[in-house]
Every structure is written in structure tokens, then in C-alpha cells.
Design a protein around this motif. Structure first.
Motif, PDB file in Angstrom:
ATOM      1  N   PRO A   1       0.762  -1.230   0.107  1.00 12.67           N
ATOM      2  CA  PRO A   1       0.122  -0.015  -0.056  1.00 12.67           C
ATOM      3  C   PRO A   1       0.872   1.189   0.068  1.00 12.67           C
ATOM      4  O   PRO A   1       2.025   1.303   0.655  1.00 12.67           O
TER       5      PRO A   1
ATOM      6  N   LEU B   1      -8.917  -1.054   1.536  1.00  9.58           N
ATOM      7  CA  LEU B   1      -8.714  -0.379   2.938  1.00  9.58           C
ATOM      8  C   LEU B   1      -9.734   0.504   3.172  1.00  9.58           C
ATOM      9  O   LEU B   1     -10.464   0.860   2.426  1.00  9.58           O
TER      10      LEU B   1
ATOM     11  N   ASP C   1       2.225   2.052   5.143  1.00  6.75           N
ATOM     12  CA  ASP C   1       2.470   2.279   3.768  1.00  6.75           C
ATOM     13  C   ASP C   1       3.960   1.493   3.722  1.00  6.75           C
ATOM     14  O   ASP C   1       4.588   1.625   4.491  1.00  6.75           O
TER      15      ASP C   1
ATOM     16  N   ARG D   1      -5.938   5.096  -3.840  1.00  7.54           N
ATOM     17  CA  ARG D   1      -4.825   4.320  -3.382  1.00  7.54           C
ATOM     18  C   ARG D   1      -5.243   3.541  -2.207  1.00  7.54           C
ATOM     19  O   ARG D   1      -4.471   2.754  -1.530  1.00  7.54           O
TER      20      ARG D   1
ATOM     21  N   ILE E   1      -6.237  -1.666  -3.736  1.00  8.75           N
ATOM     22  CA  ILE E   1      -5.214  -2.408  -4.049  1.00  8.75           C
ATOM     23  C   ILE E   1      -5.543  -3.167  -5.156  1.00  8.75           C
ATOM     24  O   ILE E   1      -6.249  -4.177  -5.142  1.00  8.75           O
TER      25      ILE E   1
END
Length: 435
Positions: free
Chosen positions: A93, A119, A206, A182, A185
Motif C-alpha cells: 500500500p 482499505l 505504507d 490508493r 489495491i
């Protein structure tokens, strides 16, 4: 005192007499020997193939021979390397967040763009809605200011400020949408997912590892060759690949690229080949033994390696031609040019023809060119080495290795721009190795 001197003189005389007798005995001429003994000696020398005393000629020396065969040989080399995926990535991520969804299972085949992990996006989604509202207000203000400036109720400065505010609001909206994207995924390409290391509810920072994606339809095999082969290896050539994990199977790789840089440490050049793996029998990371094939000669003339007699930087063989009788051959010394070598075999490019008979053992018994020789019938080889016609059938080749054959076609993932076709089955048997 006188007696001692007498004894010394007598001893000296005795020594001189003994020495003279020994000399006379050695110089005494030998009498004639028994004729039967001479005959036995001559017969014994004749049986061993050496001339008897007195200049009589014995039997010709015995030699072992072999015929010049025509075989299919391959100019190739040997190397070791590793298999790797054509495309491989570890998904990580770009922003921190908590896992809310996992939309794949371990070892599943995934498609490009497929959502794999989601997420928590509640906060970023709210930020997107806020940015959208700000853009709406900024756009309305800018439109109103444009109308007012046309009626000259406000200055042009107010219009410029509203236009700038609109651009700032649109940038905030784009930033919020990028942050929201973002948190999803997705698979970057078609492939097979690995074993995931996360679960629903995990908080990921991250850069944390999620799962690896491997493109297995085609595998790369990377290996290195000595620098002397850089003029032979070319894109589009084939390389035979044997994998220790799958004994008895042979695969064909298509050479796609040659590293332009020669390693200064090992004086070797890097080569990359591609294997069509749509049957998914191979896996990245496997150890492989590679045999790149530079060329093939169908009717190469081959003789046993022991037939070569090197002398002064030149190579010679003794070729046999017909002699005065059926049991005798004449040995002729012939200079030859050799090509590729293989343990026990050597290619002859000049000097011999298919079917010629050459000496493989006993060259030291041939005193000069044109010496008569006898062909030795070696026990256990099924008769004389020269029996049979010159063009007789060759020995049966060893059993062929099983080869993975993948149909050629437009879908071949290893197709290259050079127009080379896809995988082809390896030739029956293991070819002779050159170099």
C-alpha cells in the motif's frame, strides 16, 4: 720384513693374472649355436610381429580401427541459470489504512485491474465529498463574478480571484480522489497471486507486504556465457533447458536478449531466454541447466578422439586402404582439420570422407607412411571393426528425453520481433556438444 714383502709381491702377481684371464674370456669368439635354437628364436619373433634376426620379414603389426561416421551434431555450450517470472511484483500500500476486504484467495489467477484488497475509505470518501462541495461553490462564485464584471459592477480582479479559488478547489478534489483510489489495491497485470500475509482488520502501514503476483505464462531463464561465445549467440536462437526438479523433461527457451556489457570480473556475457509456460509446469526460482544451440550440421563426419595424432600444431590420422591381400591393409598418414569436439568424438571438416577407415589404437607400431598392418578383431565388439559396407547404418541413438511441446501460434508469449517461431521439440537424443 723380507717375508712380508714376498707376500705382497705374490698377491700382486695373482691379481694381474686373474685380470688377464677375465679379459681373455670376454674376448673369446663365440662358437656356432644350435640350429634348432635359432629356428625357435626366429619363430618366436615372427609370432610377435617383429622382424627376425638376419633381416627376415615378420607379420605386419596389428591395429584397431573405426569408420568415419556421419552424424547430426550441434554447436552449443553449457551453462547454468535460474528461472524467473516474466513479470513479478510484491503489492504494497502507498498509504496507511485498515483492511476491510480481501477479494482473492491464495494462488488464485487474477486479472489486470481486479480489486484485491480494500482499505478503510470512510474518511477519504468524506474528504472527496467535501472537496466536491467546495468546487461547486467556487464554480458558482466564478460564474456570478463573470456576469457582474460584464455589467461593470465589480472589477476584473474579483474575477481573477474567483478563477484561482476554483482551481484550488479542483486541485483539492483531485487530491482527495487520488488518496481514495490508493486505498484500493488492484492487480497491475494478469497473473497468479501468491500466499497473502494479511487478514481483514489488519492495520497496514505504507510499504507493508500484502501479496506477490507472478506472471507464469512465460518464464525467463537468465544465464551467463563465456565472452568467446558473444559472436555466436543471437536473439531468436533456441536453448535446451533441463530442470533438476523435473527429471526426464526438456524444455525449449527462445533467446530474447543479450546483455551488451561483458562482466569484467568473470569475463562473461548475460543472456536471457523465454520459455512458454502456459502449461504451468515450471516455477520461478528453479535451478536450470541450459544448452544454447548456435547451429546444427546434419551430415558431419565424426571419428573417435583417439584416432587423432597431433604433431607440431597439426592433426594427423592413419587411414587404411586396400593391401596386397585380404588380411592386410596399408596405412596412409593423412592431415585433417578438426571441428567441434565431444567427449570421445571429434568432427573432421577436411581430409576424410564418410566410410573411410582410420586407426584408433596401435599408431606407435606404424613405422612410416605406407606400412602394411593387420586389422585386429577386438573380442566383444561383434566382429571386426571394419566389417560391413561404408554406408552402413549407424548405431541406434540413445532414448530421447521427454520434451514439453507447446503449440506455436499468435498467442505464444515468447514471440520476438525477429520472427522466430515459438517452442519446438528437442531433437531425439542428446546432441554432441561443441566448443
Amino acid at each position: 720384513m723380507a717375508a712380508k714383502s714376498l707376500y705382497t709381491a705374490v698377491a700382486a702377481v695373482g691379481i694381474v693374472a686373474a685380470s688377464g684371464a677375465a679379459w681373455w674370456f670376454q674376448q673369446k669368439p663365440q662358437g656356432p649355436k644350435d640350429p634348432s635354437a635359432n629356428a625357435a628364436t626366429a619363430a618366436q619373433r615372427g609370432a610377435t610381429g617383429t622382424p627376425a634376426a638376419g633381416g627376415g620379414a615378420g607379420r605386419p603389426p596389428a591395429v584397431e580401427v573405426a569408420r568415419v561416421e556421419t552424424l547430426r551434431i550441434t554447436d552449443d555450450a553449457q551453462a547454468v541459470g535460474s528461472l524467473r517470472s516474466r513479470q513479478s511484483v510484491m503489492l504494497r500500500p502507498e498509504v496507511s489504512g485498515r483492511v476491510t476486504q480481501i477479494n482473492f484467495r491464495d494462488a488464485d489467477r487474477v486479472r489486470r485491474g481486479q480489486l484485491l484488497v480494500q482499505l478503510d475509505d470512510q474518511l477519504p470518501m468524506a474528504q472527496v465529498k467535501q472537496a466536491e462541495a467546495e468546487v461547486s461553490i467556487a464554480r458558482a462564485n466564478h460564474r456570478r463574478n463573470q456576469e457582474l464584471v460584464e455589467e461593470k459592477f465589480i472589477a476584473q480582479r474579483a474575477v481573477d480571484e474567483s478563477a484561482a479559488n476554483l482551481q484550488v478547489a479542483e486541485a483539492k478534489l483531485a487530491l482527495a480522489r487520488a488518496t481514495l483510489a490508493r486505498l484500493k489495491i488492484v492487480a497491475p497485470f494478469d497473473g497468479v497471486a501468491g500466499i497473502r500475509s494479511i487478514n481483514v482488520g489488519d492495520y497496514l502501514k505504507d510499504g507493508a507486504d500484502i501479496v506477490n503476483i507472478e506472471d507464469l505464462d512465460a518464464l525467463y531463464v537468465d544465464f551467463r556465457l563465456p565472452e568467446r561465445f558473444q559472436t555466436k549467440v543471437r536473439p531468436g536462437q533456441n536453448a535446451l533447458v533441463d530442470v533438476d526438479a523435473l527429471p526426464g523433461r526438456r524444455y525449449t527457451a527462445l533467446i530474447q536478449a543479450i546483455d551488451p556489457l561483458v562482466d569484467a570480473n568473470g569475463r562473461s556475457v548475460g543472456v536471457r531466454g523465454c520459455i512458454d509456460n502456459r502449461h504451468l509446469q515450471l516455477r520461478p526460482g528453479m535451478f536450470a541447466r541450459i544448452t544454447p544451440v548456435f547451429g546444427v550440421r546434419e551430415d558431419a563426419r565424426v571419428i573417435p578422439e583417439e584416432a587423432i595424432v597431433p604433431q607440431g600444431g597439426r592433426q594427423f590420422v592413419y587411414k587404411l586402404v586396400d593391401g596386397p591381400d585380404q588380411d592386410t591393409r596399408i596405412a596412409q598418414r593423412v592431415e585433417v582439420k578438426v571441428g567441434m569436439r565431444q567427449p570421445g568424438k571429434v568432427e573432421i571438416t577436411q581430409g576424410l570422407q564418410a566410410g573411410d577407415v582410420v586407426v584408433t589404437a596401435g599408431q606407435q607400431r606404424i613405422q612410416k607412411d605406407g606400412t602394411p598392418v593387420r586389422v585386429l578383431d577386438v573380442a566383444g565388439r561383434g566382429g571386426p571393426a571394419v566389417a560391413g559396407p561404408a554406408g552402413g547404418p549407424a548405431a541406434a541413438p540413445p532414448a530421447a528425453l521427454a520434451t514439453e511441446v507447446v503449440p506455436n501460434g499468435s498467442g505464444n508469449p515468447c514471440a520476438v520481433a525477429s520472427g522466430a517461431s515459438g517452442n519446438r521439440s528437442a531433437p531425439a537424443g542428446r546432441p554432441l556438444r561443441g566448443g
